[in-house]
Design an enzyme around this catalytic site. Structure first.
Site, mmCIF file in Angstrom:
data_model
loop_
_atom_site.group_PDB
_atom_site.id
_atom_site.type_symbol
_atom_site.label_atom_id
_atom_site.label_comp_id
_atom_site.label_asym_id
_atom_site.label_seq_id
_atom_site.Cartn_x
_atom_site.Cartn_y
_atom_site.Cartn_z
ATOM 1 N N ASP A 71 0.915 -1.167 0.038
ATOM 2 C CA ASP A 71 0.050 -0.091 0.082
ATOM 3 C C ASP A 71 0.859 1.304 -0.047
ATOM 4 O O ASP A 71 0.460 2.487 -0.631
ATOM 5 C CB ASP A 71 -0.744 0.156 1.151
ATOM 6 C CG ASP A 71 -2.079 -0.918 1.039
ATOM 7 O OD1 ASP A 71 -1.971 -1.822 0.187
ATOM 8 O OD2 ASP A 71 -3.186 -0.686 1.780
ATOM 9 N N CYS A 74 1.276 -8.201 4.919
ATOM 10 C CA CYS A 74 0.947 -6.753 4.816
ATOM 11 C C CYS A 74 -0.571 -6.735 4.606
ATOM 12 O O CYS A 74 -1.310 -7.627 4.503
ATOM 13 C CB CYS A 74 1.818 -6.219 3.578
ATOM 14 S SG CYS A 74 3.484 -6.110 4.240
ATOM 15 N N ASP A 75 -0.800 -5.536 4.391
ATOM 16 C CA ASP A 75 -2.316 -5.011 4.804
ATOM 17 C C ASP A 75 -3.258 -5.968 4.168
ATOM 18 O O ASP A 75 -4.195 -6.456 4.937
ATOM 19 C CB ASP A 75 -2.397 -3.760 3.962
ATOM 20 C CG ASP A 75 -1.665 -2.532 4.495
ATOM 21 O OD1 ASP A 75 -0.624 -3.184 5.292
ATOM 22 O OD2 ASP A 75 -1.593 -1.491 4.446
ATOM 23 N N LYS A 76 -3.320 -6.285 2.870
ATOM 24 C CA LYS A 76 -4.539 -7.017 2.654
ATOM 25 C C LYS A 76 -4.428 -8.453 2.360
ATOM 26 O O LYS A 76 -5.297 -9.186 2.092
ATOM 27 C CB LYS A 76 -4.940 -6.489 0.819
ATOM 28 C CG LYS A 76 -5.467 -4.997 0.949
ATOM 29 C CD LYS A 76 -6.305 -4.490 1.826
ATOM 30 C CE LYS A 76 -6.324 -2.966 2.045
ATOM 31 N NZ LYS A 76 -4.863 -2.328 2.489
ATOM 32 N N CYS A 81 5.506 -2.695 8.313
ATOM 33 C CA CYS A 81 5.966 -1.217 8.829
ATOM 34 C C CYS A 81 5.657 -1.196 10.394
ATOM 35 O O CYS A 81 4.878 -1.752 10.898
ATOM 36 C CB CYS A 81 5.280 -0.112 8.210
ATOM 37 S SG CYS A 81 5.316 -0.015 6.293
ATOM 38 N N GLU A 120 -6.712 4.685 -0.143
ATOM 39 C CA GLU A 120 -6.404 5.249 1.219
ATOM 40 C C GLU A 120 -6.099 6.652 0.933
ATOM 41 O O GLU A 120 -5.632 6.958 -0.269
ATOM 42 C CB GLU A 120 -5.200 4.501 1.933
ATOM 43 C CG GLU A 120 -5.491 3.020 2.153
ATOM 44 C CD GLU A 120 -4.509 2.437 2.881
ATOM 45 O OE1 GLU A 120 -3.310 3.218 2.921
ATOM 46 O OE2 GLU A 120 -4.334 1.268 3.443
ATOM 47 N N SER A 153 -4.970 4.871 5.904
ATOM 48 C CA SER A 153 -3.966 3.814 5.934
ATOM 49 C C SER A 153 -3.991 3.753 7.597
ATOM 50 O O SER A 153 -4.480 4.706 8.121
ATOM 51 C CB SER A 153 -2.572 4.541 5.393
ATOM 52 O OG SER A 153 -1.518 3.903 6.288
#
EC number: 4.2.1.9
Length: 562
Positions: A80, A121-123, A194, A446, A472
């Site tokens: 992202d 990570c995110d998704k 992150c 985002e 985010s």
């Protein structure tokens, strides 16, 4: 065994020939062992995933040691942070559905007995979790782990959110070119997700309380020996769960969803967790009411304030006791969690976490001294959000309880960023960014660039932003997202006009515009019908099937086609 479908009987001799050709079957007896899929998400361009090939190799070795046969496959992944601010962000949330569908396809096509998921990570984490619940094959998750926090030349702790906010500060001339470049070089010093409480780490922490990952999954560093040992232990545990037939839907219940939101409240997690957890509940057949989230918030104390809401990183949380210490603390308050639920360890949530005490009371606060008596996320309702909107109250300055300002409206992310950068947006404004929801974006991009620019310009307490898009996990400030219904589905956010007064009330959890129902109805009749922005490819198909954020942004086949 489930895998007997592809390996037993004379009629499956061709399939066995193909299986022998893979080289995975080392002994004649291997055909009688469980077949375990390793659903990996290794990809070179995502720092949270560059090390996952090594972790998959560790998992393979441990699965063999435990008496099963591993077969690795890979999913896609989107970073992202790299996809931010351009068309790439349109693909981020939709990638969740591709990941879920791809994993479902491989798992069901090859009749695996169990699945070892390696997301980060995110998704990727929620995409794999959707697949796990959908296929309901014994499964365990072990993420890649967070990266170390960075350190500036001045000794200041850095995370990726520091870098995004530095862009706004550099444009304002409040930091030098040298300091800006120093931050760029040092904000992300290792592999891993992150370092703050952004979406990836929020989801990986939630996996612990949901019960599908081992303790410390969310906080043990990507580069640590503990992470590698966790992979081994998770592999052993999965093979046991295959024998005992412990499946995801035995674990993902309404109580588990409630507990996920409770941990989210206690840690001030990303607003994206609401989107993903609602989608997971839907996949599990749980009709989850958004109002429950506010009820959970009212009884859940905010115990750990992590970057971007403070300077503490995930490693600091780990050293302070990690998620187990937070769960243990929450269990001391009756009615906050459901601790007697089953988890992948074969034990209950209570057994996994009881006695795991806080080691640093600055990083994780005790029950008697919370940051706030209520959780760090709220769902707002009102005439602008009939089906809800989400705000990370843990990222809002504590002095702000009610914010009223004049609307300044934009029909895209890019228009808003330009207006913020050229100082069109001023104190007292409520920036309205619409047609950026799941259908309108498409892909619900985002809004990190505009929120970071607002904070970077020193307007974090003086300007609010509302959107049918999302944020985010690195976002902070007065930022309300996930407004439902979205503008593209006829939601009232599409009816706001410049100068309208908008009130964000964090005490009463409301979001309203000071226009009568009659006026909003009149405006709606004048509204141009929404036309899809993308006409071809995956995003066109996604636009035609996706729903608003209050459902988790899931894709639904129209009832008349079922």
């Amino acid at each position: 065994m489930r895998s007997d479908m592809i390996k037993k009987g004379d009629h499956q001799a061709p399939a066995r020939s193909l299986l022998h050709a893979t080289g995975a079957l080392k002994q004649p007896t291997d055909m009688n062992k469980p077949f375990v899929a390793i659903c990996n998400s290794y990809i070179d361009i995502v720092p949270g995933h560059v090390h996952l090939r090594e972790l998959a190799d560790i998992a393979k070795e441990a699965i063999r040691e435990a008496g099963a046969i591993p077969f690795e496959f890979n999913t896609i992944g989107v970073d992202d942070g790299i996809a931010m601010g351009h068309i790439g962000m349109r693909y981020s949330l939709p990638s969740r559905e591709i990941i879920a569908d791809a994993a479902e396809t491989v798992i069901n096509a090859h009749w695996f007995d169990g699945v070892f998921y390696i997301p980060n990570c995110d998704k990727i984490t929620p995409g794999m979790l959707l697949a796990a619940v959908r296929t309901n094959v014994p499964a365990i998750f072990c993420s890649g782990g967070p990266m170390k926090a960075g350190l500036s030349a001045q000794g200041k702790a850095l995370t990726l959110s520091s870098m995004f906010e530095a862009v706004g500060a550099f444009k304002e001339g409040t930091i030098s070119k040298e300091a800006f470049l120093d931050m760029e070089q040092n904000a992300c010093p290792t592999c891993g997700s992150c370092a703050g409480m952004f979406t990836a780490n929020s989801m990986n922490c939630l996996m612990e309380v949901l019960g599908l990952a081992l303790p410390y999954n969310g906080t043990a560093l990507a580069v640590s020996d503990q992470r590698r040992e966790m992979i081994r232990q998770a592999a052993f545990r999965l093979v046991e769960n295959i024998k005992n037939d412990i499946k995801p839907r035995d674990i993902i219940t309404q109580d588990a969803i409630d507990d996920a939101f409770a941990l989210d409240m206690a840690m001030g997690g990303s607003t994206n967790t609401v989107l993903h957890t609602l989608a997971i509940a839907n996949e599990a057949g749980i009709d989850y009411d958004l109002e429950r989230i506010n009820e959970i918030a009212k009884k859940t104390p905010y115990l750990s304030k992590i970057a971007p809401s403070s300077s503490y990183s995930m490693h600091d949380v780990h050293e302070a006791g990690g998620v187990p210490a937070i769960i243990n603390e929450l269990m001391k308050k009756d009615g906050t969690l459901h601790p007697d639920r089953l988890t992948v360890t074969g034990k209950t949530l209570r057994e996994n976490n009881e006695g795991k005490n806080i080691k640093n009371f600055d990083v994780i606060h005790p029950l008697e001294n919370p940051y706030d008596k209520q959780g760090g996320l709220s769902v707002l309702f009102g005439n602008l959000a009939p089906k809800g909107a989400v705000i990370k109250v843990g990222g809002v300055d504590p002095s702000i309880k009610v914010f009223t300002g004049k609307a300044i409206c934009f029909n895209s992310h890019d228009e808003a960023v330009e207006a913020i950068d050229n100082h069109t947006v001023r104190e007292g404004h409520v920036v309205v960014i619409r047609y950026e929801g799941p259908k309108g974006g498409p892909g619900m991009p985002e809004m990190l660039a505009p929120t970071s620019s607002i904070v970077g310009r020193g307007l974090g307490k003086d300007v609010a932003l509302i959107t049918d898009g999302r944020f985010s996990g690195a976002t902070r400030g007065i930022a309300v997202g996930h407004i439902s219904p979205e503008a593209a589905s006829g939601g009232p956010i599409g009816l706001i006009r410049d100068g309208d007064k908008i009130t964000i009330d964090l005490i009463n959890r409301t979001l309203n515009v000071n226009q009568s129902e009659e006026e909003l109805y009149r405006r709606k009749n004048q509204l141009e019908p929404f036309r899809a922005k993308v006409k071809t490819g995956y995003l066109a198909r996604y636009t035609s099937l996706v729903t608003s954020a209050n459902t988790g942004g899931i894709m639904q086949v129209p009832e008349n086609l079922i």
